[in-house]
Motif scaffolding. Structure first.
Motif, PDB file in Angstrom:
ATOM      1  N   ARG A  91       0.883  -1.167   0.000  1.00 54.97           N
ATOM      2  CA  ARG A  91       0.000   0.000   0.000  1.00 54.97           C
ATOM      3  C   ARG A  91       0.919   1.215   0.000  1.00 54.97           C
ATOM      4  O   ARG A  91       1.665   1.441   0.940  1.00 54.97           O
ATOM      5  CB  ARG A  91      -0.908   0.035   1.211  1.00 54.97           C
ATOM      6  CG  ARG A  91      -1.824   1.296   1.196  1.00 54.97           C
ATOM      7  CD  ARG A  91      -2.750   1.387   2.388  1.00 54.97           C
ATOM      8  NE  ARG A  91      -3.602   0.230   2.569  1.00 54.97           N
ATOM      9  CZ  ARG A  91      -4.738  -0.007   1.887  1.00 54.97           C
ATOM     10  NH1 ARG A  91      -5.139   0.834   0.969  1.00 54.97           N
ATOM     11  NH2 ARG A  91      -5.451  -1.074   2.148  1.00 54.97           N
ATOM     12  N   THR A  92       0.859   1.974  -1.081  1.00 54.27           N
ATOM     13  CA  THR A  92       1.660   3.189  -1.173  1.00 54.27           C
ATOM     14  C   THR A  92       0.838   4.354  -0.647  1.00 54.27           C
ATOM     15  O   THR A  92      -0.367   4.425  -0.872  1.00 54.27           O
ATOM     16  CB  THR A  92       2.079   3.458  -2.626  1.00 54.27           C
ATOM     17  OG1 THR A  92       0.912   3.586  -3.434  1.00 54.27           O
ATOM     18  CG2 THR A  92       2.949   2.331  -3.174  1.00 54.27           C
ATOM     19  N   ASN A  97       6.922   5.879   0.144  1.00 52.03           N
ATOM     20  CA  ASN A  97       6.319   5.665   1.462  1.00 52.03           C
ATOM     21  C   ASN A  97       5.179   4.666   1.362  1.00 52.03           C
ATOM     22  O   ASN A  97       4.393   4.701   0.410  1.00 52.03           O
ATOM     23  CB  ASN A  97       5.761   6.979   2.023  1.00 52.03           C
ATOM     24  CG  ASN A  97       6.852   7.978   2.302  1.00 52.03           C
ATOM     25  OD1 ASN A  97       7.517   7.908   3.316  1.00 52.03           O
ATOM     26  ND2 ASN A  97       7.054   8.901   1.366  1.00 52.03           N
ATOM     27  N   GLY A  98       5.070   3.807   2.379  1.00 51.41           N
ATOM     28  CA  GLY A  98       3.959   2.872   2.390  1.00 51.41           C
ATOM     29  C   GLY A  98       4.233   1.666   3.265  1.00 51.41           C
ATOM     30  O   GLY A  98       5.173   1.641   4.060  1.00 51.41           O
ATOM     31  N   THR A  99       3.378   0.653   3.085  1.00 51.81           N
ATOM     32  CA  THR A  99       3.467  -0.584   3.851  1.00 51.81           C
ATOM     33  C   THR A  99       3.512  -1.757   2.890  1.00 51.81           C
ATOM     34  O   THR A  99       2.793  -1.776   1.888  1.00 51.81           O
ATOM     35  CB  THR A  99       2.241  -0.735   4.784  1.00 51.81           C
ATOM     36  OG1 THR A  99       2.179   0.414   5.638  1.00 51.81           O
ATOM     37  CG2 THR A  99       2.337  -1.990   5.636  1.00 51.81           C
ATOM     38  N   ALA A 118      11.733  -7.720  -3.455  1.00 48.62           N
ATOM     39  CA  ALA A 118      12.172  -6.736  -4.456  1.00 48.62           C
ATOM     40  C   ALA A 118      10.972  -6.213  -5.260  1.00 48.62           C
ATOM     41  O   ALA A 118      10.891  -5.013  -5.563  1.00 48.62           O
ATOM     42  CB  ALA A 118      13.214  -7.355  -5.385  1.00 48.62           C
ATOM     43  N   HIS A 119      10.036  -7.097  -5.597  1.00 45.43           N
ATOM     44  CA  HIS A 119       8.832  -6.701  -6.350  1.00 45.43           C
ATOM     45  C   HIS A 119       8.000  -5.704  -5.546  1.00 45.43           C
ATOM     46  O   HIS A 119       7.605  -4.644  -6.064  1.00 45.43           O
ATOM     47  CB  HIS A 119       8.002  -7.955  -6.670  1.00 45.43           C
ATOM     48  CG  HIS A 119       6.677  -7.664  -7.284  1.00 45.43           C
ATOM     49  ND1 HIS A 119       6.480  -7.591  -8.637  1.00 45.43           N
ATOM     50  CD2 HIS A 119       5.463  -7.421  -6.717  1.00 45.43           C
ATOM     51  CE1 HIS A 119       5.204  -7.316  -8.884  1.00 45.43           C
ATOM     52  NE2 HIS A 119       4.555  -7.211  -7.729  1.00 45.43           N
ATOM     53  N   GLU A 120       7.726  -6.021  -4.280  1.00 50.33           N
ATOM     54  CA  GLU A 120       6.896  -5.123  -3.449  1.00 50.33           C
ATOM     55  C   GLU A 120       7.617  -3.800  -3.205  1.00 50.33           C
ATOM     56  O   GLU A 120       6.981  -2.736  -3.198  1.00 50.33           O
ATOM     57  CB  GLU A 120       6.499  -5.806  -2.150  1.00 50.33           C
ATOM     58  CG  GLU A 120       5.661  -7.079  -2.314  1.00 50.33           C
ATOM     59  CD  GLU A 120       4.391  -6.916  -3.153  1.00 50.33           C
ATOM     60  OE1 GLU A 120       3.834  -5.809  -3.229  1.00 50.33           O
ATOM     61  OE2 GLU A 120       3.951  -7.925  -3.745  1.00 50.33           O
ATOM     62  N   LEU A 121       8.927  -3.829  -3.016  1.00 44.85           N
ATOM     63  CA  LEU A 121       9.679  -2.570  -2.897  1.00 44.85           C
ATOM     64  C   LEU A 121       9.571  -1.770  -4.197  1.00 44.85           C
ATOM     65  O   LEU A 121       9.523  -0.537  -4.165  1.00 44.85           O
ATOM     66  CB  LEU A 121      11.139  -2.845  -2.537  1.00 44.85           C
ATOM     67  CG  LEU A 121      11.377  -3.279  -1.093  1.00 44.85           C
ATOM     68  CD1 LEU A 121      12.772  -3.871  -0.925  1.00 44.85           C
ATOM     69  CD2 LEU A 121      11.155  -2.120  -0.131  1.00 44.85           C
ATOM     70  N   GLY A 122       9.509  -2.456  -5.329  1.00 43.53           N
ATOM     71  CA  GLY A 122       9.317  -1.765  -6.615  1.00 43.53           C
ATOM     72  C   GLY A 122       8.045  -0.931  -6.625  1.00 43.53           C
ATOM     73  O   GLY A 122       8.023   0.178  -7.177  1.00 43.53           O
ATOM     74  N   HIS A 123       6.977  -1.444  -6.002  1.00 42.99           N
ATOM     75  CA  HIS A 123       5.742  -0.652  -5.907  1.00 42.99           C
ATOM     76  C   HIS A 123       5.978   0.619  -5.101  1.00 42.99           C
ATOM     77  O   HIS A 123       5.535   1.707  -5.490  1.00 42.99           O
ATOM     78  CB  HIS A 123       4.611  -1.459  -5.266  1.00 42.99           C
ATOM     79  CG  HIS A 123       4.092  -2.560  -6.116  1.00 42.99           C
ATOM     80  ND1 HIS A 123       3.751  -2.398  -7.448  1.00 42.99           N
ATOM     81  CD2 HIS A 123       3.839  -3.863  -5.817  1.00 42.99           C
ATOM     82  CE1 HIS A 123       3.316  -3.539  -7.938  1.00 42.99           C
ATOM     83  NE2 HIS A 123       3.357  -4.452  -6.965  1.00 42.99           N
ATOM     84  N   PRO A 128       4.277   0.042 -11.281  1.00 40.45           N
ATOM     85  CA  PRO A 128       3.030  -0.730 -11.283  1.00 40.45           C
ATOM     86  C   PRO A 128       3.327  -2.201 -11.596  1.00 40.45           C
ATOM     87  O   PRO A 128       4.432  -2.553 -12.018  1.00 40.45           O
ATOM     88  CB  PRO A 128       2.239  -0.098 -12.432  1.00 40.45           C
ATOM     89  CG  PRO A 128       3.312   0.305 -13.408  1.00 40.45           C
ATOM     90  CD  PRO A 128       4.467   0.765 -12.539  1.00 40.45           C
ATOM     91  N   ASP A 129       2.326  -3.049 -11.423  1.00 40.29           N
ATOM     92  CA  ASP A 129       2.436  -4.435 -11.868  1.00 40.29           C
ATOM     93  C   ASP A 129       2.475  -4.462 -13.383  1.00 40.29           C
ATOM     94  O   ASP A 129       1.859  -3.621 -14.047  1.00 40.29           O
ATOM     95  CB  ASP A 129       1.233  -5.249 -11.381  1.00 40.29           C
ATOM     96  CG  ASP A 129       1.339  -5.622  -9.912  1.00 40.29           C
ATOM     97  OD1 ASP A 129       2.428  -6.044  -9.486  1.00 40.29           O
ATOM     98  OD2 ASP A 129       0.332  -5.489  -9.200  1.00 40.29           O
ATOM     99  N   MET A 130       3.166  -5.435 -13.934  1.00 42.59           N
ATOM    100  CA  MET A 130       3.238  -5.639 -15.385  1.00 42.59           C
ATOM    101  C   MET A 130       2.819  -7.083 -15.648  1.00 42.59           C
ATOM    102  O   MET A 130       3.650  -7.944 -15.908  1.00 42.59           O
ATOM    103  CB  MET A 130       4.668  -5.385 -15.895  1.00 42.59           C
ATOM    104  CG  MET A 130       5.164  -3.976 -15.656  1.00 42.59           C
ATOM    105  SD  MET A 130       4.181  -2.706 -16.455  1.00 42.59           S
ATOM    106  CE  MET A 130       4.580  -2.987 -18.150  1.00 42.59           C
ATOM    107  N   LYS A 131       1.512  -7.330 -15.533  1.00 40.81           N
ATOM    108  CA  LYS A 131       0.984  -8.688 -15.636  1.00 40.81           C
ATOM    109  C   LYS A 131       0.051  -8.835 -16.822  1.00 40.81           C
ATOM    110  O   LYS A 131      -0.699  -7.910 -17.100  1.00 40.81           O
ATOM    111  CB  LYS A 131       0.217  -9.040 -14.365  1.00 40.81           C
ATOM    112  CG  LYS A 131       1.075  -9.061 -13.142  1.00 40.81           C
ATOM    113  CD  LYS A 131       0.206  -9.363 -11.957  1.00 40.81           C
ATOM    114  CE  LYS A 131       0.984  -9.250 -10.685  1.00 40.81           C
ATOM    115  NZ  LYS A 131       0.173  -9.501  -9.528  1.00 40.81           N
TER     116      LYS A 131
END
Length: 187
Positions: A91-92, A97-99, A118-123, A128-131
């Motif tokens: 959650r940004t 900043n975020g959780t 690493a993925h969640e830190l990328g947020h 964004p997600d690239m799915k």
């Protein structure tokens, strides 16, 4: 025991010739901007603390405009990292900043913990997600499958984070807080 001896010498200064003039058409030297330092608190990350540190190290080794460091004891961190039994998510609240929740459900299904971190830190760093996406894309998340252990951002992801933090201390013009839930893409 290693002993290091330092010696100091003092010499008389001599006048150096004046520097050559720089032509007006010469480009100015590039100003080096200090990296934005974001702190994280992984005290609530339980068994994922090592993975979080490794995920932060991935970003620190990949970009120059931002640095992720553990928060000093008692200091308020930019990023709070927790463990729970759900899917990983972030959650940004603003850029940097975020959780983050390191979800055990994805780990129980076989997903790599360092890739998750690493993925969640990328947020948090503004990606964004690239799915769906290939394993070579860190932000493809779970859509790359459990066999994917790549925790390295690709060139586009690195460039986007560099752009996001290009002006140390500057806030982006528009950045909407949001919740990123990393659940596998339904077939």
């Amino acid at each position: 025991m290693l002993v290091v001896a330092l010696s100091w010498t003092v010499s008389q200064a001599s006048a150096a010739p004046p520097p050559a003039s720089v032509p007006a058409s010469a480009p100015a030297p590039a100003a080096h901007t200090a990296a934005v330092v974001l702190t994280y608190d992984a005290s609530g990350a339980a068994e994922f603390v090592d993975a979080v540190d490794k995920g932060a190290a991935v970003w620190n080794g990949s970009v120059e405009n931002v640095r992720l460091k553990p928060a000093a004891s008692g200091d308020r961190a930019s990023i709070e990292i927790l463990a729970d039994d759900g899917w990983p998510r972030a959650r940004t609240t603003s850029l940097g900043n975020g959780t983050i929740w390191m979800g055990r459900q994805a780990v129980d299904e076989g997903h790599d913990t360092v890739r998750i971190a690493a993925h969640e830190l990328g947020h948090i760093l503004g990606l964004p997600d690239m799915k769906p996406g290939p394993c070579s894309s860190l932000m493809s998340g779970a859509s790359a499958g459990v066999e994917c252990t790549n925790a390295q951002p690709d060139a586009g992801e690195r460039a986007a984070v560099e752009d996001n933090f290009a002006s140390a201390g500057a806030s982006p013009a528009v950045y909407e807080p949001r919740l990123y839930q990393d659940r596998p893409v339904a077939a």
